[in-house]
Design an enzyme around this catalytic site. Structure first.
Site, PDB file in Angstrom:
ATOM      1  N   ASP A 258       5.149 -25.891  -5.556  1.00 25.39           N
ATOM      2  CA  ASP A 258       5.204 -27.298  -5.949  1.00 25.39           C
ATOM      3  C   ASP A 258       6.401 -27.550  -6.874  1.00 25.39           C
ATOM      4  OD1 ASP A 258       3.963 -25.620  -7.839  1.00 25.39           O
ATOM      5  OD2 ASP A 258       3.209 -27.344  -8.938  1.00 25.39           O
ATOM      6  N   GLU A 259       6.784 -28.798  -6.989  1.00 27.27           N
ATOM      7  CA  GLU A 259       7.704 -29.293  -8.013  1.00 27.27           C
ATOM      8  C   GLU A 259       8.876 -28.347  -8.302  1.00 27.27           C
ATOM      9  OE1 GLU A 259       4.677 -32.104 -10.529  1.00 27.27           O
ATOM     10  OE2 GLU A 259       4.814 -30.035 -11.184  1.00 27.27           O
TER      11      GLU A 259
END
Ligand SMILES: [Zn+2]
Length: 476
Positions: A258-259
């Protein structure tokens, strides 16, 4: 008195009499090979209890149901036969040990509570920008350097004290065994290639720039990602996963995804060379190929990788490669993945992220969420991130009773019963949480009215949503 149970059992038939459930009342357990894994029947008649199941888990869940009946009915209940089985095989809860660290005793209390409501996966977030929380023998600096930060300033609140802690291999084994006794599989998350600052702080060669950094003290999305173009850095990850696979006997390993900001990759010679070598046109694909490679490495070890939904952006992952956990948008990518036969875990940010206050996600809203709306998911999971959780009591109050909504969806499907009946069941089972030393907010605060919701949400986000954070989020 007829029992309120969470999750709602599939079928309850009352047979006319009543039973007194003394502490020493006989419980017979018999093997029922025709029942699926985790299913059970529970018969209470004439003061006798009979359980039938085909697996240890099924018998365990029958006992958990019996315990709830005792707790709610106070030892006297209508005779009944319960035939029960879960709708979904994956019913999880996530605890973030990185942003604020709580030890094994606290975790055990949470695990105890989760098990009573038939959750069966503990997703343990062990590495992040703000702390590396698991001992890795081959790389001791991960915990010597990466498990320590000199201050914390989440949401603009200066805590003014160092924050440190990690789990030794022995403690990990203790939690894995504790969970196994409660039919819970532990899924460790080693977040990569983003959320990697604590690892880069310990071993600067892991980053693209080679610069020395420190574990982060604030929330956010940070540029110090893994240099996926560096063979040595990729080997490091595999070495870590070797030790992780030895420590965790379950099937699943979460590898984050993620991210992940692209800035360092864009200006990195090694990452650019790797993209050229692979003929990739963008950095989403670079992440996709990296995640696919790590997932394949885990597959060779008999494990299945789980990744957050961002990894789908590069269109590099097939349903055979990974399980995808959806938390934020990417609905089309997730839908396409599921339609191609991929397995999805639903952790919708607006409904199942319990680090946010009840003003933003009231109990009734979490309960009303339908994770089956597009397709039947592989699983559901409630998440408790700890940036803004500074005490264990606060952690408990945020997680419970909202996590019950996830437990019910995973076991009983959608719809199961009215929100009003669910709330009545939650109230009836509150003493069970109290016995487990799990504090909860007063029920009047679970479902605040519109004005109170607005106020609570505004107060919470004041200081959290800084212009810098918004800029980072937009830049992804
Ligand atoms: Zn690089």
């Amino acid at each position: 008195m007829r029992p309120f149970l969470i999750p709602l059992p599939r079928d309850v038939r009352y047979t006319g009499g009543t039973s007194v459930l003394r502490d020493e009342c006989p419980v017979t357990v018999s093997d029922a090979p025709e029942l699926p894994d985790e299913a059970y029947t529970l018969r209470i008649e004439n003061g006798e209890v009979k359980i039938a199941a085909s697996s240890e888990a099924g018998a365990f869940y029958a006992r958990m149901t019996l315990e709830q009946i005792r707790a709610v009915c106070g030892g006297r209940c209508d005779d009944l036969v319960i035939s029960d089985a879960p709708v979904l095989p994956y019913r999880g809860f996530l605890i973030d040990s990185c942003r604020h660290f709580y030890g094994t005793d606290e975790l055990k209390r949470l695990i105890d509570a989760a098990a009573r409501f038939k959750l069966n996966k503990f997703h343990w977030h062990l590495t992040d920008d703000q702390g590396w929380r698991i001992e890795i023998e081959r790389y001791p600096l991960l915990t010597q350097v990466g498990a320590y930060r000199s201050n914390s300033r989440f949401g603009g609140v200066d805590e003014g004290t160092p924050h440190a802690g990690f789990f030794t291999k022995e403690q990990i084994g203790e939690i894995v065994a504790y969970c196994a006794e409660r039919c819970i599989e532990v899924i460790p998350e080693i977040d990569m290639p983003g959320h990697f600052t604590a690892a880069v702080a310990a071993y600067p060669f892991l980053g693209c720039t080679g610069e020395t950094v420190e574990p982060q003290q604030e929330e956010g999305i940070f540029p110090n990602v893994l240099c996926v173009g560096n063979d040595k850095a990729v080997s490091f990850v595999k070495d870590v996963l070797d030790e992780i696979c030895e420590l965790f006997p379950g099937r699943y390993i979460h590898i984050g995804g993620d991210e992940t900001p692209r800035a360092h990759w864009r200006s990195c010679e090694k990452c650019t060379a790797e993209m050229n070598r692979l003929g990739l046109s963008d950095h989403d694909a670079l992440q996709g190929v990296f995640i696919r490679g790590i997932a394949s490495y885990l597959q060779q070890k008999g494990k299945t990788a789980i990744t957050w939904n961002e990894s789908l952006r590069g269109n590099c992952l097939s349903p055979q490669d990974v399980i995808v956990q959806r938390w934020m948008d990417r609905k089309k990518l997730c839908r396409d993945f599921a339609q191609a036969g991929g397995r999805l875990i639903e952790s919708d940010f607006y409904h199942y992220y319990f680090d946010y206050p009840c003003g933003m996600t009231p109990l009734h809203k979490a309960f009303a969420f339908d994770p089956f709306r597009a397709q039947t998911p592989f699983g559901v999971e409630g998440a408790l991130w700890t940036e803004y959780v500074r005490t264990f009591d606060d952690l408990c109050e945020k997680l419970f009773p909202r996590l019950f909504a996830v437990a019910e969806r995973g076991w009983s499907g959608f719809p199961s019963r009215s929100g009003r009946d669910f709330r009545a069941a939650v109230l009836a089972l509150l003493p069970t949480l109290q016995r487990l030393q799990i504090p909860t907010l007063p029920p009047s605060r679970w479902d605040p009215g519109a004005v109170a919701r607005l106020r609570e949400t505004k107060v919470f986000f004041k200081g959290v949503l800084t212009p810098e954070l918004l800029r980072q989020a937009r830049g992804l």
